[in-house]
Design an enzyme around this catalytic site. Sequence first.
Site, PDB file in Angstrom:
ATOM      1  N   LYS A 288       0.828  -1.209   0.000  1.00 50.04           N
ATOM      2  CA  LYS A 288       0.000   0.000   0.000  1.00 50.04           C
ATOM      3  C   LYS A 288       0.865   1.263   0.000  1.00 50.04           C
ATOM      4  CE  LYS A 288      -2.461  -2.708  -0.532  1.00 50.04           C
ATOM      5  NZ  LYS A 288      -2.476  -4.192  -0.466  1.00 50.04           N
TER       6      LYS A 288
ATOM      7  N   GLY B 135      -0.233 -14.507 -13.344  1.00 50.30           N
ATOM      8  CA  GLY B 135      -1.330 -14.512 -12.391  1.00 50.30           C
ATOM      9  C   GLY B 135      -1.956 -13.137 -12.271  1.00 50.30           C
TER      10      GLY B 135
ATOM     11  N   VAL C 175      -4.876 -10.807  -7.026  1.00 48.65           N
ATOM     12  CA  VAL C 175      -4.765  -9.567  -6.259  1.00 48.65           C
ATOM     13  C   VAL C 175      -3.345  -8.998  -6.321  1.00 48.65           C
ATOM     14  CG1 VAL C 175      -5.470  -8.491  -4.120  1.00 48.65           C
ATOM     15  CG2 VAL C 175      -6.418 -10.684  -4.722  1.00 48.65           C
TER      16      VAL C 175
ATOM     17  N   ARG D 154      -0.930 -18.527  -2.749  1.00 46.97           N
ATOM     18  CA  ARG D 154      -0.013 -18.754  -1.633  1.00 46.97           C
ATOM     19  C   ARG D 154      -0.282 -20.098  -0.975  1.00 46.97           C
ATOM     20  NH1 ARG D 154       2.882 -14.471  -0.216  1.00 46.97           N
ATOM     21  NH2 ARG D 154       3.002 -14.986   1.988  1.00 46.97           N
TER      22      ARG D 154
ATOM     23  N   ASP E 238      -3.803 -17.340   7.651  1.00 44.43           N
ATOM     24  CA  ASP E 238      -3.507 -17.938   6.341  1.00 44.43           C
ATOM     25  C   ASP E 238      -3.202 -19.429   6.415  1.00 44.43           C
ATOM     26  OD1 ASP E 238      -3.750 -15.431   5.234  1.00 44.43           O
ATOM     27  OD2 ASP E 238      -1.767 -15.404   4.291  1.00 44.43           O
TER      28      ASP E 238
ATOM     29  N   HIS F 180     -23.293  15.487   1.866  1.00 43.04           N
ATOM     30  CA  HIS F 180     -23.135  15.964   0.496  1.00 43.04           C
ATOM     31  C   HIS F 180     -22.071  17.049   0.449  1.00 43.04           C
ATOM     32  CE1 HIS F 180     -24.093  17.136  -3.587  1.00 43.04           C
ATOM     33  NE2 HIS F 180     -24.027  18.391  -3.166  1.00 43.04           N
TER      34      HIS F 180
HETATM   35  P1  FAD Z   1       1.548 -14.023   8.306  1.00 41.40           P
HETATM   36  O1  FAD Z   1       1.298 -12.575   8.170  1.00 41.40           O
HETATM   37  O2  FAD Z   1       2.156 -14.737   7.173  1.00 41.40           O
HETATM   38  O3  FAD Z   1       2.465 -14.171   9.589  1.00 41.40           O
HETATM   39  C1  FAD Z   1       3.002 -15.376   9.989  1.00 41.40           C
HETATM   40  C2  FAD Z   1       4.230 -15.099  10.819  1.00 41.40           C
HETATM   41  O4  FAD Z   1       4.627 -16.296  11.450  1.00 41.40           O
HETATM   42  C3  FAD Z   1       5.443 -14.621  10.028  1.00 41.40           C
HETATM   43  O5  FAD Z   1       6.057 -13.543  10.677  1.00 41.40           O
HETATM   44  C4  FAD Z   1       6.383 -15.844  10.031  1.00 41.40           C
HETATM   45  O6  FAD Z   1       7.740 -15.479   9.979  1.00 41.40           O
HETATM   46  C5  FAD Z   1       6.036 -16.421  11.384  1.00 41.40           C
HETATM   47  N1  FAD Z   1       6.352 -17.843  11.524  1.00 41.40           N
HETATM   48  C6  FAD Z   1       6.049 -18.862  10.684  1.00 41.40           C
HETATM   49  N2  FAD Z   1       6.428 -20.045  11.206  1.00 41.40           N
HETATM   50  C7  FAD Z   1       6.982 -19.759  12.408  1.00 41.40           C
HETATM   51  C8  FAD Z   1       7.539 -20.547  13.434  1.00 41.40           C
HETATM   52  N3  FAD Z   1       7.586 -21.876  13.349  1.00 41.40           N
HETATM   53  N4  FAD Z   1       8.033 -19.917  14.529  1.00 41.40           N
HETATM   54  C9  FAD Z   1       7.981 -18.569  14.638  1.00 41.40           C
HETATM   55  N5  FAD Z   1       7.454 -17.773  13.713  1.00 41.40           N
HETATM   56  C10 FAD Z   1       6.945 -18.363  12.613  1.00 41.40           C
HETATM   57  N6  FAD Z   1      -4.350  -8.913   3.117  1.00 41.40           N
HETATM   58  C11 FAD Z   1      -5.238  -7.928   3.357  1.00 41.40           C
HETATM   59  O7  FAD Z   1      -6.193  -8.131   4.117  1.00 41.40           O
HETATM   60  N7  FAD Z   1      -5.104  -6.694   2.788  1.00 41.40           N
HETATM   61  C12 FAD Z   1      -4.098  -6.410   1.942  1.00 41.40           C
HETATM   62  O8  FAD Z   1      -3.998  -5.294   1.442  1.00 41.40           O
HETATM   63  C13 FAD Z   1      -3.149  -7.420   1.664  1.00 41.40           C
HETATM   64  N8  FAD Z   1      -2.110  -7.180   0.841  1.00 41.40           N
HETATM   65  C14 FAD Z   1      -1.200  -8.165   0.609  1.00 41.40           C
HETATM   66  C15 FAD Z   1      -0.159  -7.896  -0.283  1.00 41.40           C
HETATM   67  C16 FAD Z   1       0.773  -8.870  -0.553  1.00 41.40           C
HETATM   68  C17 FAD Z   1       1.888  -8.577  -1.513  1.00 41.40           C
HETATM   69  C18 FAD Z   1       0.681 -10.145   0.089  1.00 41.40           C
HETATM   70  C19 FAD Z   1       1.698 -11.200  -0.147  1.00 41.40           C
HETATM   71  C20 FAD Z   1      -0.358 -10.416   0.965  1.00 41.40           C
HETATM   72  C21 FAD Z   1      -1.307  -9.424   1.226  1.00 41.40           C
HETATM   73  N9  FAD Z   1      -2.390  -9.659   2.075  1.00 41.40           N
HETATM   74  C22 FAD Z   1      -3.313  -8.677   2.299  1.00 41.40           C
HETATM   75  C23 FAD Z   1      -2.569 -10.957   2.750  1.00 41.40           C
HETATM   76  C24 FAD Z   1      -2.057 -10.864   4.203  1.00 41.40           C
HETATM   77  O9  FAD Z   1      -0.711 -10.466   4.187  1.00 41.40           O
HETATM   78  C25 FAD Z   1      -2.215 -12.199   4.900  1.00 41.40           C
HETATM   79  O10 FAD Z   1      -3.551 -12.661   4.783  1.00 41.40           O
HETATM   80  C26 FAD Z   1      -1.860 -12.063   6.365  1.00 41.40           C
HETATM   81  O11 FAD Z   1      -0.538 -11.625   6.531  1.00 41.40           O
HETATM   82  C27 FAD Z   1      -2.048 -13.394   7.101  1.00 41.40           C
HETATM   83  O12 FAD Z   1      -1.725 -13.219   8.439  1.00 41.40           O
HETATM   84  P2  FAD Z   1      -1.164 -14.429   9.320  1.00 41.40           P
HETATM   85  O13 FAD Z   1      -0.976 -13.851  10.680  1.00 41.40           O
HETATM   86  O14 FAD Z   1      -2.040 -15.595   9.163  1.00 41.40           O
HETATM   87  O15 FAD Z   1       0.234 -14.829   8.674  1.00 41.40           O
HETATM   88  P1  NAI Z   2      -4.672 -14.940  -6.201  1.00 42.73           P
HETATM   89  O1  NAI Z   2      -5.285 -16.213  -5.787  1.00 42.73           O
HETATM   90  O2  NAI Z   2      -5.335 -13.665  -5.871  1.00 42.73           O
HETATM   91  O3  NAI Z   2      -4.451 -14.929  -7.776  1.00 42.73           O
HETATM   92  C1  NAI Z   2      -3.700 -15.907  -8.433  1.00 42.73           C
HETATM   93  C2  NAI Z   2      -4.024 -15.855  -9.897  1.00 42.73           C
HETATM   94  O4  NAI Z   2      -3.076 -16.640 -10.582  1.00 42.73           O
HETATM   95  C3  NAI Z   2      -5.404 -16.429 -10.216  1.00 42.73           C
HETATM   96  O5  NAI Z   2      -6.103 -15.542 -11.052  1.00 42.73           O
HETATM   97  C4  NAI Z   2      -5.082 -17.754 -10.891  1.00 42.73           C
HETATM   98  O6  NAI Z   2      -6.050 -18.136 -11.838  1.00 42.73           O
HETATM   99  C5  NAI Z   2      -3.747 -17.428 -11.539  1.00 42.73           C
HETATM  100  N1  NAI Z   2      -2.924 -18.606 -11.820  1.00 42.73           N
HETATM  101  C6  NAI Z   2      -2.744 -19.705 -11.032  1.00 42.73           C
HETATM  102  N2  NAI Z   2      -1.900 -20.559 -11.623  1.00 42.73           N
HETATM  103  C7  NAI Z   2      -1.518 -19.995 -12.808  1.00 42.73           C
HETATM  104  C8  NAI Z   2      -0.650 -20.386 -13.849  1.00 42.73           C
HETATM  105  N3  NAI Z   2       0.016 -21.531 -13.818  1.00 42.73           N
HETATM  106  N4  NAI Z   2      -0.507 -19.554 -14.912  1.00 42.73           N
HETATM  107  C9  NAI Z   2      -1.165 -18.369 -14.967  1.00 42.73           C
HETATM  108  N5  NAI Z   2      -2.009 -17.956 -13.992  1.00 42.73           N
HETATM  109  C10 NAI Z   2      -2.178 -18.745 -12.922  1.00 42.73           C
HETATM  110  O7  NAI Z   2      -3.184 -14.998  -5.603  1.00 42.73           O
HETATM  111  P2  NAI Z   2      -2.081 -13.881  -5.411  1.00 42.73           P
HETATM  112  O8  NAI Z   2      -2.303 -12.723  -6.291  1.00 42.73           O
HETATM  113  O9  NAI Z   2      -0.795 -14.614  -5.459  1.00 42.73           O
HETATM  114  O10 NAI Z   2      -2.351 -13.412  -3.935  1.00 42.73           O
HETATM  115  C11 NAI Z   2      -2.383 -14.355  -2.880  1.00 42.73           C
HETATM  116  C12 NAI Z   2      -3.357 -13.944  -1.859  1.00 42.73           C
HETATM  117  O11 NAI Z   2      -2.829 -12.894  -1.062  1.00 42.73           O
HETATM  118  C13 NAI Z   2      -4.660 -13.366  -2.384  1.00 42.73           C
HETATM  119  O12 NAI Z   2      -5.559 -14.370  -2.777  1.00 42.73           O
HETATM  120  C14 NAI Z   2      -5.162 -12.629  -1.204  1.00 42.73           C
HETATM  121  O13 NAI Z   2      -5.779 -13.527  -0.326  1.00 42.73           O
HETATM  122  C15 NAI Z   2      -3.892 -12.093  -0.584  1.00 42.73           C
HETATM  123  N6  NAI Z   2      -3.702 -10.703  -1.007  1.00 42.73           N
HETATM  124  C16 NAI Z   2      -4.640  -9.788  -0.642  1.00 42.73           C
HETATM  125  C17 NAI Z   2      -4.533  -8.485  -1.024  1.00 42.73           C
HETATM  126  C18 NAI Z   2      -5.600  -7.539  -0.653  1.00 42.73           C
HETATM  127  O14 NAI Z   2      -6.416  -7.883   0.189  1.00 42.73           O
HETATM  128  N7  NAI Z   2      -5.649  -6.357  -1.242  1.00 42.73           N
HETATM  129  C19 NAI Z   2      -3.395  -8.007  -1.807  1.00 42.73           C
HETATM  130  C20 NAI Z   2      -2.491  -9.068  -2.182  1.00 42.73           C
HETATM  131  C21 NAI Z   2      -2.644 -10.353  -1.764  1.00 42.73           C
END
Ligand code: FAD
Ligand code: NAI
Length: 475
Positions: A58, A190, A193, A282, A322, A454
């Site tokens: 973001k 892909g 998102v 993921r 997750d 408004h």
């Molecule tokens: P995580 O955030 O993955 O945290 C897990 C933690 O556990 C990590 O710090 C890891 O190092 C630690 N860990 C793992 N195993 C161990 C262990 N054995 N011992 C100690 N520590 C450990 N979601 C949104 O809602 N809004 C968004 O805008 C958004 N944007 C995203 C953008 C990107 C690029 C990505 C990749 C994801 C995005 N997400 C977004 C998804 C969001 O990041 C995840 O859904 C969220 O982080 C999940 O939270 P979590 O606590 O389950 O796991």
């Molecule tokens: P995603 O599930 O959102 O999208 C993956 C895309 O890749 C899908 O459209 C799928 O059809 C495509 N795909 C899968 N296999 C493929 C292949 N072999 N060739 C071409 N296309 C293929 O997963 P993404 O973008 O990796 O994000 C993971 C997750 O992280 C999201 O689903 C979301 O839960 C979280 N996230 C949330 C955000 C938010 O809330 N704004 C921002 C970024 C991530």
Amino acid sequence: MSKNFDVVVIGGGPGGYIAAIRAAQLGFNTACIDEWKNEKGGPAPGGTCTNVGCIPSKALLQSSEHFEHASHGFAEHGIEVKGLGLNLEKMLGRKNTVVKQNNDGILYLFKKNKVTFFHGRGSFVKGDANGYEIKVAGAAEETITAKHVIVATGSNARALPGAEFDEKLILSNTGALAISEVPKKLGVIGAGVIGLEMGSVWRRLGAEVTVLEALPTFLGAVDEQIAKEAHKLLTKQGLAVNLGVKIGAIKTGKNSVSVEYTDAKGEAHTGEFDKLIISIGRTPNTIGLNAEGVGLKLDERGFIAVDGDCKTNLPNVWAVGDVVRGPMLAHKAEEEGVAVAERIAGQHGHVNFNTIPWVIYTSPEIAWVGKTEQQLKAEGVQYKAGTFPFLANGRARALGDTSGMVKFLADAKTDEILGVHIVGPMASELISEAVVAMEFRASSEDIARICHAHPSLSEATKEAALAVDKRALNF
Ligand code: FAD
Ligand code: NAI
């Protein structure tokens, strides 16, 4: 320092750190173990979300949008910018500062709430209903005990077989947030998102972005009408989204990556890119937990198997975020963390999966809650729809951002709101009203009768609700 805890949380992402804080608020002696390291090797709690997910993406989306406005948007407001330049190092540095502020904020919250923090990897040693031994492997190794364990170990980027992430040419979200020079040609596999958000960032900064998506439909989980509008708008901005492709061989050269693929018509292509982001979903992260050692059950897809209350098969072991079923969203992880802490305290924590909002932070933003029109059709639910375009909203005109619409779906008989879908400016903020309304099981008429300020974008929400009854006032 105490080594015996009521609650030990493994993982300090949004699921884990919030669960730890709530458990401590409820009076439990609580510890949280997280292994994420900053560049100096120090603790960086906050997980994927804070370090390589929600927060840094973001930050870059905001910076790149400012850049795009300054390059193309300001002129129409009569603001002339001369000598505009991009200092990418500074932009990335700001993003890193924002991340660090969040890491530090969590460490502060742990102190404030008396949560004991351990920096290192947590793994099960042994245990049963009477308690668990957890090994913490950090700078030093130690063993702590817990009556309850909450596993919140998150997820990792899924790799494409034959194209492992090297974070130099083939990038996961981690590399995609830290490219040191704007690539001329960026490939993205892909169109989910991450693909759309990161593709938008680098396109705005000057990259020619090609997105390759396997499915024939754009954003298949999104309401079809909204997805079509978003596809049109993003394509118009220059994001080239190719649907229905089949990826073949991916080869890395010294400074480039080539991707062989066939398009929807079956024609073969080779894309040559300076960098390639792979964002195809993921996978749950259970590495190093010793799940098998204690008999913690995983499901067939590798997620920790839990019931509706986030209980695992082991007594007093819970899992959230997750690493368990359900949407991979930070706010879903947080809600589960709070609910589990409350259940441990004998309360009735609850997560309503029907009202979890989704937001894609492209420009315009895409946000929704509840059912899509295609879901209602498939389920045979009788519904009414109402839409209102931002083009007819005064505030959107004043902002200079009139793309998109708000769409309401309501039950045909009871008028209960079943879904709200938005593509447009500040959709991430506007969707909250719909979430609140749906939590209170409001009807579209309830929203239509509420006074909205408004001029505001939220008037488009009211008008879409009015449109359900075919009585929008400004369109
Ligand atoms: P995580 O955030 O993955 O945290 C897990 C933690 O556990 C990590 O710090 C890891 O190092 C630690 N860990 C793992 N195993 C161990 C262990 N054995 N011992 C100690 N520590 C450990 N979601 C949104 O809602 N809004 C968004 O805008 C958004 N944007 C995203 C953008 C990107 C690029 C990505 C990749 C994801 C995005 N997400 C977004 C998804 C969001 O990041 C995840 O859904 C969220 O982080 C999940 O939270 P979590 O606590 O389950 O796991
Ligand atoms: P995603 O599930 O959102 O999208 C993956 C895309 O890749 C899908 O459209 C799928 O059809 C495509 N795909 C899968 N296999 C493929 C292949 N072999 N060739 C071409 N296309 C293929 O997963 P993404 O973008 O990796 O994000 C993971 C997750 O992280 C999201 O689903 C979301 O839960 C979280 N996230 C949330 C955000 C938010 O809330 N704004 C921002 C970024 C991530």
